[in-house]
Design an enzyme around this catalytic site. Structure first.
Site, mmCIF file in Angstrom:
data_model
loop_
_atom_site.group_PDB
_atom_site.id
_atom_site.type_symbol
_atom_site.label_atom_id
_atom_site.label_comp_id
_atom_site.label_asym_id
_atom_site.label_seq_id
_atom_site.Cartn_x
_atom_site.Cartn_y
_atom_site.Cartn_z
ATOM 1 C CG HIS A 187 -0.316 -0.152 2.438
ATOM 2 N ND1 HIS A 187 0.082 -1.457 2.876
ATOM 3 C CD2 HIS A 187 0.062 0.778 3.550
ATOM 4 C CE1 HIS A 187 0.616 -1.088 4.256
ATOM 5 N NE2 HIS A 187 0.552 0.174 4.494
ATOM 6 C CG HIS A 194 0.573 5.609 4.012
ATOM 7 N ND1 HIS A 194 -0.115 5.488 5.223
ATOM 8 C CD2 HIS A 194 1.379 4.349 4.137
ATOM 9 C CE1 HIS A 194 -0.010 4.256 5.680
ATOM 10 N NE2 HIS A 194 1.027 3.865 5.256
HETATM 11 P P1 AMP Z 1 1.797 0.630 7.518
HETATM 12 O O1 AMP Z 1 1.732 -0.843 7.193
HETATM 13 O O2 AMP Z 1 2.880 0.907 8.174
HETATM 14 O O3 AMP Z 1 1.980 1.358 6.157
HETATM 15 O O4 AMP Z 1 0.675 0.825 8.293
HETATM 16 C C1 AMP Z 1 -0.680 0.376 7.832
HETATM 17 C C2 AMP Z 1 -1.442 1.586 7.706
HETATM 18 O O5 AMP Z 1 -3.071 0.895 7.773
HETATM 19 C C3 AMP Z 1 -1.873 2.286 9.059
HETATM 20 O O6 AMP Z 1 -1.508 3.835 8.476
HETATM 21 C C4 AMP Z 1 -3.199 2.225 9.613
HETATM 22 O O7 AMP Z 1 -3.734 3.346 10.156
HETATM 23 C C5 AMP Z 1 -4.234 1.714 8.463
HETATM 24 N N1 AMP Z 1 -5.007 0.753 8.590
HETATM 25 C C6 AMP Z 1 -4.849 -0.478 9.415
HETATM 26 N N2 AMP Z 1 -6.119 -1.107 9.414
HETATM 27 C C7 AMP Z 1 -6.885 -0.251 8.570
HETATM 28 C C8 AMP Z 1 -8.268 -0.443 8.110
HETATM 29 N N3 AMP Z 1 -9.027 -1.666 8.588
HETATM 30 N N4 AMP Z 1 -8.903 0.441 7.046
HETATM 31 C C9 AMP Z 1 -8.047 1.456 6.784
HETATM 32 N N5 AMP Z 1 -6.764 1.599 7.305
HETATM 33 C C10 AMP Z 1 -6.093 0.644 8.048
#
Ligand code: AMP
Length: 139
Positions: free
Chosen positions: A103, A105
């Site tokens: 993913h 951001h």
């Molecule tokens: P990272 O893998 O470090 O990029 O972090 C995962 C990201 O996914 C974080 O910013 C979380 O806030 C986000 N996240 C986790 N679970 C969900 C969800 N169910 N829906 C939307 N965002 C999520």
């Protein structure tokens, strides 16, 4: 590198097993709001097909996701009157990754602003309103 785990939370979102505030999708990608937004309009872009991160993604997955990242970057600039966009992406736990489906951001930014700390749950009504602005900017 560990194998892709189909039980990760973004795979569940893709299968419709858990809810997400979706703002855009095409055949290859999905964009939805981050539930712990570090800026108003913070969203995530993922491929619809499995890969853990940039390290195992195919060129096609990377190209499709980056196209959507660019589209959504323009949309958040318009929706929030932003002056810039921060794009973040983490690979494996040591690289800061917590959810192991690739993913990116997308965070709209204003001159001099600061990102909120990570890990703080957002207000779902506010997130829904921000999503609506992004959808309108895409229309
Ligand atoms: P990272 O893998 O470090 O990029 O972090 C995962 C990201 O996914 C974080 O910013 C979380 O806030 C986000 N996240 C986790 N679970 C969900 C969800 N169910 N829906 C939307 N965002 C999520």
């Amino acid at each position: 590198m560990p194998a892709y785990d189909p039980e990760n939370i973004f795979a569940k979102i893709l299968r419709g097993e858990i809810p997400a505030t979706r703002v855009y999708e095409d055949d290859e990608t999905l964009a939805f709001m981050d539930i712990m937004p570090r800026a108003d309009g913070h969203l995530l872009v993922i491929p619809k097909t499995p890969c853990r991160n940039v390290l195992d993604a195919s060129p096609e997955q990377l190209a499709a996701v980056m196209n959507t990242v660019q589209k959504l970057s323009h949309a958040v600039m318009k929706a929030f009157g932003a002056e810039g966009v921060t794009i973040q992406q983490f690979n494996e736990a040591a690289g800061g990754q917590e959810v192991f489906h690739m993913h990116f951001h997308v965070l709209p930014r204003h001159e001099g602003d600061r990102l909120r700390p990570p890990g703080q749950m957002g207000d779902m009504q506010e997130i829904a309103a921000h999503a609506e602005k992004i959808r309108a900017a895409l229309a």
